[in-house]
Scaffold this active site. Structure first.
Site: not given
Ligand SMILES: Cc1cc2nc3c(=O)[nH]c(=O)nc-3n(C[C@H](O)[C@H](O)[C@H](O)COP(=O)(O)O)c2cc1C
Length: 238
Positions: A131, A133, A165
């Site tokens: 990922s 993120h 992602g």
């Molecule tokens: C608003 C928001 C908050 C997030 N908070 C976390 C978190 O607290 N911990 C974490 O590991 N990933 C966090 N993420 C990342 C997601 O776990 C994930 O890796 C990512 O959103 C995947 O991409 P996508 O939104 O395109 O599906 C967050 C993503 C978003 C959009």
């Protein structure tokens, strides 16, 4: 909401995602609480060792957001809020720490290279979660989908690979499976579904993706998920 509130609010198996706190006692407390609350695995996210440059979030700061508080504040008397600061120098021993303190399998989230994935396996990671993120943490990092084939080649199915992602279509799920993902994870699509329609909205996102995946499988001629392999997404020789 606390991790305990969430554990009791929903049925089904749950994993507990942690940004490891710098304070060892608080970190241990959280990991032990996760086990006690019935979580089945720990997801150790390793790409947030400090706050990144999130300009939209900065712009939104100051807007009134009702009822949002830190749910997992320390329970141990005497521990302060500063215990929650994140550990900035994560290392492989932290993986052992998470496993020992929780007694649960640990999956490392936010790896982006074959070498890291192999090292994670060597340090007992129960799986690797590729990922960046959702592109929210550091510009110019490769996408999980880009590194996935090389990671799959390096791990050769020894431990599961989770990918996230930009998975917004059934075709994206198909591509991830073809390139070697064991599990495809979603972030924003579920948040959007939830914002629009609560639990039903989330359910409809899954149904939509499932429908598109089924259509893609039919058109590609892959009757089972197992039969979705790399050749279906490789550039054809012409
Ligand atoms: C608003 C928001 C908050 C997030 N908070 C976390 C978190 O607290 N911990 C974490 O590991 N990933 C966090 N993420 C990342 C997601 O776990 C994930 O890796 C990512 O959103 C995947 O991409 P996508 O939104 O395109 O599906 C967050 C993503 C978003 C959009």
């Amino acid at each position: 909401m606390s991790l305990e509130d969430i554990a009791t609010a929903a049925n089904g198996d749950k994993w507990f995602q942690i940004y490891l706190p710098n304070d060892r006692a608080f970190a241990a407390e959280m990991l032990q609480r996760a086990r006690a609350a019935g979580y089945k695995a720990i997801v150790l996210t390793v790409d947030v060792t400090m706050t990144s440059n999130r300009e939209r979030s900065t712009r939104l700061l100051g807007l009134p957001v009702p009822n949002l508080v830190m749910g997992n504040v320390p329970k141990t008397p005497g521990m302060t809020g500063s215990a929650m600061a994140m550990k900035g120098d994560l290392n492989w021993e932290d993986v052992d720490f998470c496993r020992t303190e929780s007694g649960l399998p640990v999956v490392i989230k936010s790896l982006l290279s074959p070498a890291q994935a192999v090292e994670a396996e060597r340090h007992g990671s129960a799986g690797v979660w590729l990922s960046n993120h959702g592109g929210r943490q550091l510009d110019n990092t490769p996408s999980a989908m880009t590194v996935l084939p090389r990671v799959a080649d390096a791990l050769r199915g020894r431990i599961p690979i989770i990918v996230d992602g930009g998975v917004y279509r059934g075709q994206d799920v198909f591509r991830a499976l073809a390139l070697g993902a064991s599990v495809v994870a979603l972030g924003r699509p579920l948040l959007y579904g939830s914002a629009l329609g609560g639990a039903q909205g989330v359910q409809s996102v899954y149904e939509h993706l499932n429908g598109e995946l089924a259509m893609t499988m039919k058109l590609a001629g892959t009757p089972t998920v197992k039969s979705i392999v790399r050749k279906y997404v490789e550039r054809a020789e012409v």
